[in-house]
Design a protein around this motif. Structure first.
Motif, PDB file in Angstrom:
ATOM      1  N   UNK A   1      -2.374  -3.913  34.514  1.00  0.00           N
ATOM      2  CA  UNK A   1      -0.813  -3.816  34.372  1.00  0.00           C
ATOM      3  C   UNK A   1      -0.297  -5.109  35.259  1.00  0.00           C
ATOM      4  N   UNK A   2      -1.182  -5.420  36.371  1.00  0.00           N
ATOM      5  CA  UNK A   2      -0.777  -6.374  37.180  1.00  0.00           C
ATOM      6  C   UNK A   2      -1.835  -6.939  37.900  1.00  0.00           C
ATOM      7  N   UNK A   3      -1.698  -8.064  38.486  1.00  0.00           N
ATOM      8  CA  UNK A   3      -2.802  -8.773  39.380  1.00  0.00           C
ATOM      9  C   UNK A   3      -2.028  -9.667  40.365  1.00  0.00           C
ATOM     10  N   UNK A   4      -2.616  -9.886  41.483  1.00  0.00           N
ATOM     11  CA  UNK A   4      -2.059 -10.654  42.263  1.00  0.00           C
ATOM     12  C   UNK A   4      -3.414 -11.470  43.222  1.00  0.00           C
ATOM     13  N   UNK A   5      -3.029 -12.352  43.771  1.00  0.00           N
ATOM     14  CA  UNK A   5      -3.984 -13.159  44.746  1.00  0.00           C
ATOM     15  C   UNK A   5      -3.327 -13.746  45.925  1.00  0.00           C
ATOM     16  N   UNK A   6      -3.452 -13.117  46.933  1.00  0.00           N
ATOM     17  CA  UNK A   6      -2.957 -13.208  48.171  1.00  0.00           C
ATOM     18  C   UNK A   6      -4.028 -14.277  48.875  1.00  0.00           C
ATOM     19  N   UNK A   7      -3.282 -15.489  49.267  1.00  0.00           N
ATOM     20  CA  UNK A   7      -4.088 -16.447  50.102  1.00  0.00           C
ATOM     21  C   UNK A   7      -4.497 -15.981  51.533  1.00  0.00           C
ATOM     22  N   UNK A   8      -5.531 -16.513  52.152  1.00  0.00           N
ATOM     23  CA  UNK A   8      -5.917 -15.796  53.322  1.00  0.00           C
ATOM     24  C   UNK A   8      -4.900 -16.056  54.440  1.00  0.00           C
ATOM     25  N   UNK A   9      -4.686 -15.046  55.122  1.00  0.00           N
ATOM     26  CA  UNK A   9      -3.803 -14.960  56.267  1.00  0.00           C
ATOM     27  C   UNK A   9      -4.497 -15.347  57.368  1.00  0.00           C
ATOM     28  N   UNK A  10      -4.028 -15.454  58.599  1.00  0.00           N
ATOM     29  CA  UNK A  10      -4.619 -15.940  59.847  1.00  0.00           C
ATOM     30  C   UNK A  10      -5.915 -14.823  60.208  1.00  0.00           C
ATOM     31  N   UNK A  11      -6.905 -15.596  60.440  1.00  0.00           N
ATOM     32  CA  UNK A  11      -8.153 -14.870  60.789  1.00  0.00           C
ATOM     33  C   UNK A  11      -8.897 -14.240  59.622  1.00  0.00           C
ATOM     34  N   UNK A  12      -8.397 -14.478  58.339  1.00  0.00           N
ATOM     35  CA  UNK A  12      -9.200 -14.280  57.169  1.00  0.00           C
ATOM     36  C   UNK A  12      -9.778 -15.483  56.401  1.00  0.00           C
ATOM     37  N   UNK A  13     -11.034 -15.483  55.950  1.00  0.00           N
ATOM     38  CA  UNK A  13     -11.757 -16.361  55.366  1.00  0.00           C
ATOM     39  C   UNK A  13     -11.544 -16.655  53.931  1.00  0.00           C
ATOM     40  N   UNK A  14     -10.937 -15.712  53.238  1.00  0.00           N
ATOM     41  CA  UNK A  14     -10.983 -15.618  51.703  1.00  0.00           C
ATOM     42  C   UNK A  14      -9.843 -15.351  51.189  1.00  0.00           C
ATOM     43  N   UNK A  15      -9.421 -15.605  49.851  1.00  0.00           N
ATOM     44  CA  UNK A  15      -8.454 -15.016  49.207  1.00  0.00           C
ATOM     45  C   UNK A  15      -8.635 -13.493  48.874  1.00  0.00           C
ATOM     46  N   UNK A  16      -7.606 -12.941  48.873  1.00  0.00           N
ATOM     47  CA  UNK A  16      -7.743 -11.353  48.780  1.00  0.00           C
ATOM     48  C   UNK A  16      -7.046 -11.069  47.270  1.00  0.00           C
ATOM     49  N   UNK A  17      -7.867 -10.460  46.317  1.00  0.00           N
ATOM     50  CA  UNK A  17      -7.422 -10.043  44.950  1.00  0.00           C
ATOM     51  C   UNK A  17      -6.967  -8.448  45.103  1.00  0.00           C
ATOM     52  N   UNK A  18      -5.787  -8.332  44.256  1.00  0.00           N
ATOM     53  CA  UNK A  18      -5.468  -6.978  43.848  1.00  0.00           C
ATOM     54  C   UNK A  18      -5.435  -6.753  42.264  1.00  0.00           C
ATOM     55  N   UNK A  19      -5.984  -5.806  41.715  1.00  0.00           N
ATOM     56  CA  UNK A  19      -5.932  -5.706  40.186  1.00  0.00           C
ATOM     57  C   UNK A  19      -5.356  -4.169  40.151  1.00  0.00           C
TER      58      UNK A  19
END
Length: 220
Positions: free
Chosen positions: A197-215
């Motif tokens: 239906x949809x996907x997003x990729x959130x860039x790392x926030x402060x304190x995060x090492x990696x991108x965050x995927x949502x499907x």
């Protein structure tokens, strides 16, 4: 549908049992500083409700699989869903039941849950399979597809690698975890009757090492 808990699953449960109290304190307000994540989960909740209103997925319950200390299960309830939580870690479930005594929480293996086929209107799997080996992840996705009613929705949250990189292990603070390309997960889902239906990729926030995927996926 049940099966013996494997050595790998037991090791993961034990690792989370050992850090359950600290984990609960750290992530209890995890959505407060992330409007993108709140919007993504809200879109999932809206999709589940709309499908139910249209009769596509009935008005069945929604499972928060890998619920940890229950904060997202409670958030789904606050968004108007009939939510319950499942986690492999008994210590996490104890904390969830203590914090949210009005909600249902069960200890269970999300690859083999004792629920009928098509019994759920929605599933939230928020970083729930990140410790599963790449060979085991298809069984997680297949079990979610089995549990969803036609028109039901599944929202996956996971760590994503850089564009073009394959599935990548990394040194998660609890135990080894994996970063998954969103294309790989979407393709896997289509083989078991789910559609994107949809996907997003959130860039790392402060304190995060990696991108965050949502499907966000829907049962055909």
């Amino acid at each position: 549908m049940t099966r013996p808990v494997t050595r790998q699953l037991r090791a993961t449960a034990d690792a989370y049992d050992a850090v359950a109290t600290r984990y609960a304190a750290l992530f209890r307000d995890s959505l407060a500083g992330s409007p993108v994540d709140r919007a993504t989960i809200a879109a999932f909740a809206d999709s589940v409700r709309d499908a139910g209103a249209a009769g596509a997925a009935g008005a069945g319950p929604v499972a928060d699989l890998g619920c940890g200390p229950g904060h997202l299960t409670a958030h789904l309830r606050d968004l108007g869903l009939d939510a319950f939580g499942v986690d492999l870690s008994p210590a996490m479930i104890d904390l969830a039941r203590e914090a949210y005594p009005d909600l249902r929480f069960d200890v269970g293996d999300m690859t083999a849950l004792p629920l009928p086929d098509g019994s759920l209107s929605g599933i939230l799997a928020w970083y729930s399979f990140i410790h599963a080996t790449p060979d085991d992840v298809p069984s997680y996705v297949a079990e979610c597809a089995r549990l969803l009613a036609p028109g039901g929705h599944l929202l996956l949250g996971f760590f994503a690698p850089e564009t073009g990189h394959p599935v990548t292990p990394f040194d998660h603070k609890v135990t080894t975890a994996y970063r998954w390309p969103v294309d790989d997960l979407a393709a896997m889902a289509t083989t078991v009757g789910l559609e994107e239906v949809a996907r997003t990729l959130r860039q790392p926030a402060e304190g995060e090492r990696f991108g965050q995927g949502r499907l966000l996926l829907r049962r055909r």
